[in-house]
Motif scaffolding. Structure first.
Motif, short mmCIF file in Angstrom:
data_model
loop_
_atom_site.label_atom_id
_atom_site.label_comp_id
_atom_site.label_asym_id
_atom_site.label_seq_id
_atom_site.Cartn_x
_atom_site.Cartn_y
_atom_site.Cartn_z
N TYR A 13 12.93 0.29 -4.49
CA TYR A 13 11.53 0.67 -4.64
C TYR A 13 11.35 1.06 -6.10
CZ TYR A 13 10.96 0.44 0.38
OH TYR A 13 10.90 -0.02 1.68
N LEU A 14 10.46 0.39 -6.77
CA LEU A 14 10.38 0.46 -8.23
C LEU A 14 9.47 1.55 -8.76
CD1 LEU A 14 10.10 -3.39 -8.82
CD2 LEU A 14 12.16 -1.97 -8.99
N THR A 15 8.67 2.14 -7.90
CA THR A 15 7.75 3.20 -8.31
C THR A 15 7.92 4.40 -7.38
OG1 THR A 15 6.01 2.15 -6.98
CG2 THR A 15 6.02 1.67 -9.33
N ASP A 16 7.59 5.56 -7.87
CA ASP A 16 7.76 6.78 -7.08
C ASP A 16 6.97 6.75 -5.78
OD1 ASP A 16 9.45 7.80 -9.01
OD2 ASP A 16 7.90 8.98 -10.01
N ASP A 17 5.82 6.09 -5.79
CA ASP A 17 4.99 6.03 -4.59
C ASP A 17 5.38 4.89 -3.66
OD1 ASP A 17 4.06 3.85 -5.99
OD2 ASP A 17 2.00 4.57 -6.19
N GLY A 18 6.39 4.11 -4.05
CA GLY A 18 6.89 3.04 -3.19
C GLY A 18 6.01 1.82 -3.09
N THR A 19 5.04 1.69 -3.99
CA THR A 19 4.11 0.57 -3.88
C THR A 19 4.65 -0.73 -4.44
OG1 THR A 19 3.01 1.21 -5.94
CG2 THR A 19 2.05 2.04 -3.89
N TRP A 20 5.59 -0.65 -5.37
CA TRP A 20 6.21 -1.87 -5.92
C TRP A 20 7.66 -1.94 -5.47
CZ3 TRP A 20 4.50 -6.13 -8.50
CH2 TRP A 20 3.17 -6.11 -8.91
N LEU A 30 1.43 -0.98 7.02
CA LEU A 30 2.84 -1.14 7.38
C LEU A 30 3.61 0.12 7.01
CD1 LEU A 30 3.38 -4.71 5.88
CD2 LEU A 30 3.50 -4.15 8.32
N THR A 31 4.32 0.67 7.96
CA THR A 31 5.25 1.75 7.62
C THR A 31 6.38 1.16 6.79
OG1 THR A 31 6.62 1.41 9.57
CG2 THR A 31 4.73 2.93 9.78
N LYS A 32 7.15 2.01 6.15
CA LYS A 32 8.29 1.54 5.38
C LYS A 32 9.26 0.76 6.26
CE LYS A 32 11.97 3.28 2.34
NZ LYS A 32 12.56 4.50 1.74
N GLU A 82 0.84 -1.20 0.00
CA GLU A 82 0.00 0.00 0.00
C GLU A 82 0.87 1.25 0.00
OE1 GLU A 82 -3.63 -1.96 2.64
OE2 GLU A 82 -2.22 -0.58 3.56
N GLY A 83 0.39 2.28 -0.68
CA GLY A 83 1.11 3.55 -0.69
C GLY A 83 0.93 4.30 0.61
N GLU A 84 1.79 5.26 0.85
CA GLU A 84 1.73 6.08 2.05
C GLU A 84 0.37 6.77 2.13
OE1 GLU A 84 3.36 7.39 5.57
OE2 GLU A 84 4.34 6.11 4.07
N GLY A 85 -0.29 6.65 3.28
CA GLY A 85 -1.58 7.30 3.49
C GLY A 85 -2.74 6.67 2.76
N TRP A 86 -2.58 5.42 2.31
CA TRP A 86 -3.64 4.76 1.54
C TRP A 86 -4.96 4.73 2.30
CZ3 TRP A 86 -7.07 0.71 1.39
CH2 TRP A 86 -7.52 0.31 0.13
N GLU A 117 11.54 -4.44 8.03
CA GLU A 117 11.85 -5.35 9.12
C GLU A 117 11.14 -6.70 8.93
OE1 GLU A 117 10.72 -3.16 12.57
OE2 GLU A 117 12.57 -1.97 12.63
N LEU A 118 9.94 -6.63 8.41
CA LEU A 118 9.17 -7.85 8.13
C LEU A 118 9.89 -8.70 7.09
CD1 LEU A 118 6.48 -9.47 8.32
CD2 LEU A 118 5.61 -7.99 6.51
#
Length: 228
Positions: free
Chosen positions: A212-219, A193-195, A138-142, A200-201
């Protein structure tokens, strides 16, 4: 039906609350492009939670050799051009390893900690030592920007109606899908989950973030840690 998961609408519903006919209608987005850029061309790929093949089919067409895993026989009936395996992800035991293991659809956010641990163990167990795991998160703030909605090309609206806390670290999400001739609703549980928590997971499962493959960190592309 799994605890906290439900769905309503035409056609078969899977145990985790996914409507098969709905997922046949949903268009593929940028996922095939992201995957193709992230891994070697034609890589042997294990797709965990393939559904009806929304991503499977376009990556097969691009030359990937795919083993598609899902626990729903109704979903697997829609798969074309790929080997299929019916199994829960967390208990999958194939006597082989793959160049790429893919865990998309925000599955890493399952609210069941035991199942989540099983998902990631399956990823680590089935990836080659020089391979990688692609994870969609999930993206930040989803969960913050709700309600919100979007439209699909050719018609149809998706509306994330609510995201409410139901237990420590767990939220219940309600989504509506509206088409001119049909309507579905889906409720599921998600563990944000935070980054840092995400990384850690992965570390606890013998994986480490490579990029991180996308600007929003989702992939995310993760690599196996030697000896784990």
């Amino acid at each position: 039906m799994r605890e906290g998961h439900s769905a309503a609408g035409p056609g078969a519903i899977t145990p985790d609350g996914c409507a098969v006919e709905l997922y046949e209608r949903l268009p593929v987005g940028e996922e095939p492009d992201i995957i193709e850029r992230a891994v070697p061309k034609g890589a042997r790929t294990l797709e965990l939670g393939c559904g009806v093949g929304r991503v499977t089919h376009p990556i097969v067409e691009r030359g990937f050799t795919v083993t598609a895993v899902d626990e729903s026989p109704e979903m697997l009936k829609r798969i074309r051009g790929a080997r299929t395996v019916r199994s829960p992800i967390e208990t999958l035991e194939l006597d082989e390893r793959f160049d790429v293991v893919m865990l998309a659809s925000f599955l890493v956010h399952t609210s069941d900690l035991r199942v989540r641990k099983g998902f990631l163990r399956t990823c680590r167990r089935h990836v080659t030592d020089d391979g990688c795991v692609l994870i969609q998160r999930e993206g930040e703030g989803w969960h913050d920007n709700v309600p919100r909605e979007g439209t699909y090309p050719g018609g149809g609206t998706v509306r994330v109606a609510s995201s409410e806390p139901v237990a420590a670290g767990v939220r219940s999400v309600h989504v509506e899908y509206i088409f001119p001739d049909a309507r579905w609703t889906q409720t599921f549980r998600s563990r944000p989950l935070t980054k840092q928590a995400f990384e850690e997971l992965l570390a606890a499962s013998g994986l480490t973030v490579d990029a991180y493959l996308t600007d929003d960190g989702t992939w995310v592309r993760a690599l196996p840690v030697n000896g784990r």
